[in-house]
Design a protein around this motif. Structure first.
Motif, PDB file in Angstrom:
ATOM      1  N   PRO A   1      27.994   3.134  45.647  1.00 41.90           N
ATOM      2  CA  PRO A   1      26.856   2.403  45.085  1.00 41.90           C
ATOM      3  C   PRO A   1      26.588   2.695  43.609  1.00 41.90           C
ATOM      4  O   PRO A   1      25.846   1.957  42.974  1.00 41.90           O
TER       5      PRO A   1
ATOM      6  N   ILE B   1      24.767   4.782  57.800  1.00 41.57           N
ATOM      7  CA  ILE B   1      23.743   3.815  57.393  1.00 41.57           C
ATOM      8  C   ILE B   1      22.787   3.490  58.537  1.00 41.57           C
ATOM      9  O   ILE B   1      23.208   3.212  59.654  1.00 41.57           O
ATOM     10  N   PHE B   2      21.537   3.561  58.256  1.00 40.59           N
ATOM     11  CA  PHE B   2      20.537   3.258  59.285  1.00 40.59           C
ATOM     12  C   PHE B   2      19.326   2.672  58.574  1.00 40.59           C
ATOM     13  O   PHE B   2      18.856   3.201  57.580  1.00 40.59           O
TER      14      PHE B   2
ATOM     15  N   GLY C   1      16.778  -4.405  47.248  1.00 39.70           N
ATOM     16  CA  GLY C   1      17.259  -3.032  47.411  1.00 39.70           C
ATOM     17  C   GLY C   1      16.993  -2.423  48.767  1.00 39.70           C
ATOM     18  O   GLY C   1      17.236  -1.237  48.990  1.00 39.70           O
ATOM     19  N   ILE C   2      16.530  -3.206  49.717  1.00 44.60           N
ATOM     20  CA  ILE C   2      16.114  -2.661  51.014  1.00 44.60           C
ATOM     21  C   ILE C   2      17.316  -2.384  51.915  1.00 44.60           C
ATOM     22  O   ILE C   2      17.209  -1.684  52.920  1.00 44.60           O
ATOM     23  N   GLY C   3      18.474  -2.971  51.556  1.00 43.24           N
ATOM     24  CA  GLY C   3      19.686  -2.665  52.328  1.00 43.24           C
ATOM     25  C   GLY C   3      20.265  -3.839  53.099  1.00 43.24           C
ATOM     26  O   GLY C   3      20.987  -3.629  54.077  1.00 43.24           O
ATOM     27  N   LYS C   4      20.011  -5.058  52.643  1.00 45.08           N
ATOM     28  CA  LYS C   4      20.541  -6.225  53.366  1.00 45.08           C
ATOM     29  C   LYS C   4      22.076  -6.225  53.305  1.00 45.08           C
ATOM     30  O   LYS C   4      22.749  -6.303  54.333  1.00 45.08           O
ATOM     31  N   THR C   5      22.601  -6.138  52.076  1.00 42.26           N
ATOM     32  CA  THR C   5      24.055  -6.185  51.915  1.00 42.26           C
ATOM     33  C   THR C   5      24.700  -5.032  52.673  1.00 42.26           C
ATOM     34  O   THR C   5      25.685  -5.222  53.408  1.00 42.26           O
ATOM     35  N   THR C   6      24.121  -3.864  52.530  1.00 42.54           N
ATOM     36  CA  THR C   6      24.702  -2.686  53.164  1.00 42.54           C
ATOM     37  C   THR C   6      24.700  -2.840  54.685  1.00 42.54           C
ATOM     38  O   THR C   6      25.680  -2.485  55.355  1.00 42.54           O
TER      39      THR C   6
ATOM     40  N   ARG D   1      16.547 -12.487  49.917  1.00 47.70           N
ATOM     41  CA  ARG D   1      15.270 -11.881  49.561  1.00 47.70           C
ATOM     42  C   ARG D   1      14.152 -12.838  50.006  1.00 47.70           C
ATOM     43  O   ARG D   1      14.388 -14.051  50.100  1.00 47.70           O
TER      44      ARG D   1
ATOM     45  N   TYR E   1      18.207  11.259  54.812  1.00 52.06           N
ATOM     46  CA  TYR E   1      18.959  10.743  53.668  1.00 52.06           C
ATOM     47  C   TYR E   1      18.983  11.770  52.538  1.00 52.06           C
ATOM     48  O   TYR E   1      20.041  12.074  51.976  1.00 52.06           O
TER      49      TYR E   1
ATOM     50  N   PRO F   1      16.008   2.037  50.333  1.00 54.08           N
ATOM     51  CA  PRO F   1      17.172   2.888  50.083  1.00 54.08           C
ATOM     52  C   PRO F   1      17.599   2.935  48.608  1.00 54.08           C
ATOM     53  O   PRO F   1      17.902   3.993  48.078  1.00 54.08           O
TER      54      PRO F   1
ATOM     55  N   HIS G   1      23.567  -3.246  40.207  1.00 55.78           N
ATOM     56  CA  HIS G   1      22.799  -3.823  41.313  1.00 55.78           C
ATOM     57  C   HIS G   1      21.947  -4.935  40.734  1.00 55.78           C
ATOM     58  O   HIS G   1      21.641  -4.936  39.541  1.00 55.78           O
TER      59      HIS G   1
END
Ligand SMILES: Nc1ncnc2c1ncn2[C@@H]1O[C@H](COP(=O)(O)OP(=O)(O)OP(=O)(O)O)[C@@H](O)[C@H]1O
Length: 954
Positions: free
Chosen positions: A176, A190-191, A237-242, A346, A376, A408, A525
């Protein structure tokens, strides 16, 4: 009870023999179904016919009404939210039938469930509306059959292998940090918290159901037996892609049974999709090797005839939709409509996307659960336990429930900076975080290259590079561009580009594309690009005169929609600006005045009165507005909140504006311009908004703002304070309903600072004890309530509170002697009648108490009733329906209370005649006012009873 935390059973797409399932139908009026129900239903509803040789049966004749015709009532105060069983009321329910076992198959269970009804094994279920499905016979469907059919024309195994290799290699480990390729994150680690958003059939409310993962949403539910169109939304940045990366890697590793039913999974990054590309171009371009033995045509042919395919489209907000593009066609279901589609976005683009794809399943990614924040941070610092511990101590006391640490991306930045500096200036604002990150990146390069740098003036070449990249960032966002070709980011100056890459501001990626073989560049990002765009706006506004600054703002943020889409840019700009931020606030206020004024009254009145969704398209007042189209296209967003879509526009605009003020660091202007009605009202506020609201609540100015009265703002039909409404309006009304878990933390910590709050509604906001010790909402609330001495109305209905929460909160009400209305319905607070009895003597002004569906026994209700009669002589309404009482118990409680009332009245009359006491007269009047409501109930109960008896006799 309340919001419900039960995890739904995962019906995995497993390859084990399964139970046979059968169908029951429960109609709105018929809550139970007999064994013959299936047959009857099938007979009533099936409409055998042939469509292209396929057998078709239409389920569920009770199609929901057009939502536009439905009266959408804001769920006020105490009305119960729609439940899952409401959904079940009008849909077919899938229930296990233990008596039979089906042979091994590789489809999802919900499809199989329907097959049992159809008797054939090759039917497929389609969702054709929120509660409707169609079954179509489709030919061979087992994995073996599918392979047999296709091996000759398409090398399925080769394609699977190539995809799996790609996902494992590119997404199995994430890097990242653009400036540090050694920093690696495994997808196993990842969680993130995911909620399923369930909309009630009436179209009014959404209930949230926590899920263990996104894949859990792919299995059938009662309201959607075969999820096929899944929309995932989440803050930046909340982690959608991840999360999507994890999903495809899980598929590649065969680790997730819910995914094993998919033969192929294609994960396409929408930011990389070019206008001219077809879907198959994108797939080959992004996911498959150049030397694949099959071509686009054969893949296309395969997909046309095979439906066990999952298409994952990441980042709808990073793509400029074109109607004729393949991606649009996939979203609309014009092509590959039988494939399962998952799309992330988003929230700023949710409304467009849901309009386009009509999702049958909506998820929201909430970021980290506070427990995961600790995990984390400890993982990040590895062996350096003391360092991790110190950071966690700092975070726990101040930031745990803010949007910053639960996101995250932002937590990662905090960790990076903390690693460097123990005295890091931590803030719950975003701009200082990004400022410090840039400083860190610059210092890093300067140290490495021996460039003198005093933390104040950037070295010249770096300064030039930063200025250059600011402009690229804004221009890119204006055009919806997140990936740049080399010449766009170098303008022929290679040195400049090298500096940007060295700094880690731009990330160089070798192009996987056969069409565009030269390397491409992106910001590390999207939030980083937004930060630089914000810096550009800030320096432009600072350097230019006011009118030139205004022109740029009008060009870039001329409509409500543009403001919403570019909200982060505006926030960063405000964070960078000092005095000159006034230009931005003027612009936002003008747009509010020009375009949102027609909605304002409705927005505030809606909560109190509930309104019919009118046809806004015919509203003449909207015709002249620049943002008219925006309003209309926003309509869908509201379907998933309690607020009609068009009013949701108003809320989101207020949210963006408030966050701009918050990043700027001063709230007074917001209070002056936007809170003249003295009502703060948000449905489903985001964590960052909650942080901003906490800061707003602390402002002294809030208690002093001049008041523009709006008739009926706080006067509900129900309101005990109807006649005293005008008096009540001089205080602040705070309504934060339908809030996500743990978001309220910062607000609950500061509530007491705003002693002028007269109404507090925290309906459906997870106030139970579920959080970790420092963020237990009920504990936080109980500490602050005693300071709200002017509180008249408190709504805590439909939370997930239990007795221990009530034992914390109720005693805190003792000092709220002005309290007139208390709503506690929908919380399991049995066993707390002793506390009610202790506090009611202090609440002599109480007029309404609602403990509907609180799990109480008749004994408890009786005791509370008696205490009310004794101490709360102005009482008008005591609602105790749906508690743990059977019919007779309920009747006897009512009887006892009415008898008690009669005795009390007689006793008081005697008192009155012997003493001539004025107060006795008043109290007698009060008791009489309670009387009719109880008597009416008793009447109804007796009538029903009589009817039951006579029908039994018959
Ligand atoms: N579950 C997670 N665990 C650890 N780190 C995570 C997790 N999710 C995201 N991250 C980190 O946060 C960063 C941002 O995540 P991601 O790009 O997935 O967010 P996003 O929601 O897609 O953001 P945006 O909408 O801004 O594009 C990632 O680079 C990763 O470092």
């Amino acid at each position: 009870m309340g919001q419900g935390h039960s995890k739904s059973q995962v019906n995995e797409r497993s390859d084990k023999p399964r139970k046979r399932w059968s169908l029951r139908h429960r109609s709105r009026h018929q809550r139970t179904a007999g064994p013959d129900c299936n047959a009857t239903l099938a007979a009533q509803t099936s409409e055998p016919g042939a469509i292209d040789g396929s057998d078709v049966t239409v389920d569920n004749p009770e199609l929901p009404q057009d939502p536009q015709d439905v009266m959408a009532l804001q769920l006020r105060d105490d009305e119960p939210p729609d439940r899952d069983d409401d959904l079940d009321d009008i849909i077919a329910e899938v229930v296990p039938d233990d008596s039979a076992v089906l042979p091994i198959r590789q489809e999802d269970t919900s499809i199989m469930a329907y097959r049992t009804q159809q008797e054939g094994s090759n039917n497929r279920t389609y969702n054709i509306g929120p509660q409707s499905t169609v079954h179509i016979y489709e030919g061979p469907s087992s994995a073996e059959e599918r392979v047999d059919m296709n091996t000759s024309s398409f090398p399925l195994e080769e394609c699977q292998k190539a995809l799996k290799l790609h996902y494992e290699k590119e997404m199995g480990q994430l890097h990242p940090l653009a400036w540090n390729q050694d920093f690696m994150m495994k997808t196993d680690d990842i969680f993130t918290d995911v909620d399923l958003l369930l909309q009630s059939p009436k179209g009014g409310t959404v209930n949230r159901k926590p899920l263990s993962s996104v894949t859990e949403a792919l299995v059938g539910r009662s309201d959607c037996p075969c999820p096929q169109r899944v929309l995932i939304e989440g803050q930046p940045g909340i982690g959608k892609t991840t999360t999507l990366f994890k999903l495809v890697v899980d598929w590649a590793r065969g680790e997730n049974k819910a995914l094993s039913g998919f033969d192929l999974v294609f994960c396409v990054a929408l930011r990389k999709v070019a206008q001219s590309q077809s879907l198959f171009d994108c797939i080959f371009d992004q996911l498959l090797p150049e030397d694949a033995s099959f071509d686009q045509a054969s893949l296309e042919e395969y997909l046309r005839t095979n439906t066990n395919v999952l298409i994952v489209l990441d980042g709808y907000d990073e793509w400029e939709p074109i109607e004729s593009h393949d991606i649009s066609k996939v979203l609309c279901g014009k092509i590959l409509r039988d494939c399962c589609v998952i799309v992330s976005t988003r929230p700023s683009r949710t409304s467009d996307l849901s309009k386009m794809m009509r999702p049958d399943t909506r998820l929201e990614i909430n970021g980290f659960h506070p427990d995961n924040v600790g995990t984390y941070v400890r993982k990040y610092f590895g062996g350096n336990v003391p360092k991790a511990k110190r950071l966690l101590e700092k975070l726990e006391s101040n930031f745990l429930s803010t949007g910053i640490t639960l996101t995250p991306m932002f937590l990662l930045l905090i960790c990076i900076l903390w690693e460097e500096k123990d005295d890091l200036l931590l803030s719950d604002r975003l701009c200082p975080l990004y400022d410090q990150l840039i400083l860190y990146l610059v210092t890093r390069v300067c140290v490495r290259e021996n460039i003198p740098f005093d933390n104040k003036r950037l070295p010249r070449n770096i300064n030039t590079a930063v200025l250059f990249v600011e402009k690229i960032a804004l221009d890119g966002l204006m055009q919806g561009k997140l990936i740049f070709d080399e010449d766009e980011v170098s303008l022929g100056n290679k040195e400049l580009l090298e500096t940007l890459v060295k700094l880690g501001l731009l990330h160089k990626q070798p192009s996987p594309s056969k069409l565009r073989p030269s390397p491409q560049y992106s910001f590390s990002h999207k939030t980083m690009q937004e930060y630089f765009a914000g810096r550009y706006i800030a320096s432009y506004v600072t350097d230019q005169d006011e009118s030139t600054g205004r022109t740029l703002l009008e060009e870039s943020f001329g409509t409500v929609r543009k403001v919403r889409e570019m909200d982060n840019v505006l926030m960063f700009a405000c964070g960078k600006l000092g005095r000159k931020a006034a230009v931005i606030f003027h612009h936002l206020a003008d747009l509010h005045q020009k375009d949102l004024a027609p909605l304002e009254g409705n927005f505030y009145a809606f909560y109190d009165r509930g309104i019919t969704i009118k046809d806004w398209r015919r509203d003449r007042k909207l015709d002249s507005l620049a943002s008219r189209e925006d309003y209309l296209t926003f309509e869908m967003a509201g379907l998933f909140t309690e607020t009609p879509g068009i009013l949701f526009v108003y809320q989101t605009y207020l949210e963006t504006t408030l966050l701009c003020y918050y990043e700027w660091g001063q709230m007074d202007g917001f209070i002056e311009h936007y809170l003249r009605r003295r009502v703060i009202q948000f449905s489903s506020p985001s964590p960052r908004l909650c942080s901003a609201l906490a800061s707003l609540i602390k402002c002294e100015k809030l208690g002093q703002v001049q008041h523009d009265a709006l008739p009926c703002v706080t006067n509900t039909h129900d309101s005990a304070s109807k006649s005293e409404g005008s008096q009540q309006q001089t205080g602040i009304v705070l309504r934060l309903v339908h809030t996500r878990r743990l978001c309220l933390g910062p607000i609950l910590d500061t509530l007491g600072a705003c002693s002028s709050i007269v109404e507090l509604s925290l309906r459906q906001s997870f106030l139970g004890m579920n959080g970790p010790a420092p963020t237990r909402p009920s504990l936080q609330l109980s500490r602050q309530l005693p300071n709200l001495k002017r509180l008249r109305k408190l709504v805590l209905s439909w939370n997930d509170m239990h007795s221990e929460d009530a034992r914390l909160i109720l005693p805190a009400l003792e000092s709220l002697t002005l309290l007139e209305e208390l709503y506690l319905s929908g919380n399991d607070i049995s066993g707390t009648s002793d506390i009610f009895c202790n506090i009611l003597p202090f609440l002599s002004e109480l007029k309404i108490l609602k403990v509907f569906e609180c799990g109480m026994t008749s004994d408890e209700i009786h005791r509370i009733g008696l205490a009310l009669l004794e101490h709360c002589r102005k009482m008008r309404r005591f609602d105790f329906d749906n508690n743990r009482m059977d019919f007779d118990e309920r009747r006897s409680v009512l009887k006892m209370l009415t008898q008690e009332m009669t005795c009390t009245t007689e006793h008081r009359q005697q008192e009155k005649s012997s003493s001539g006491d004025q107060s006795a007269q008043t109290s007698e009047k009060g008791v009489r006012r309670l009387h009719p409501s109880l008597l009416k109930k008793l009447d109804t109960v007796l009538q029903i009873n009589a009817a039951t008896v006579s029908s039994q006799q018959l």
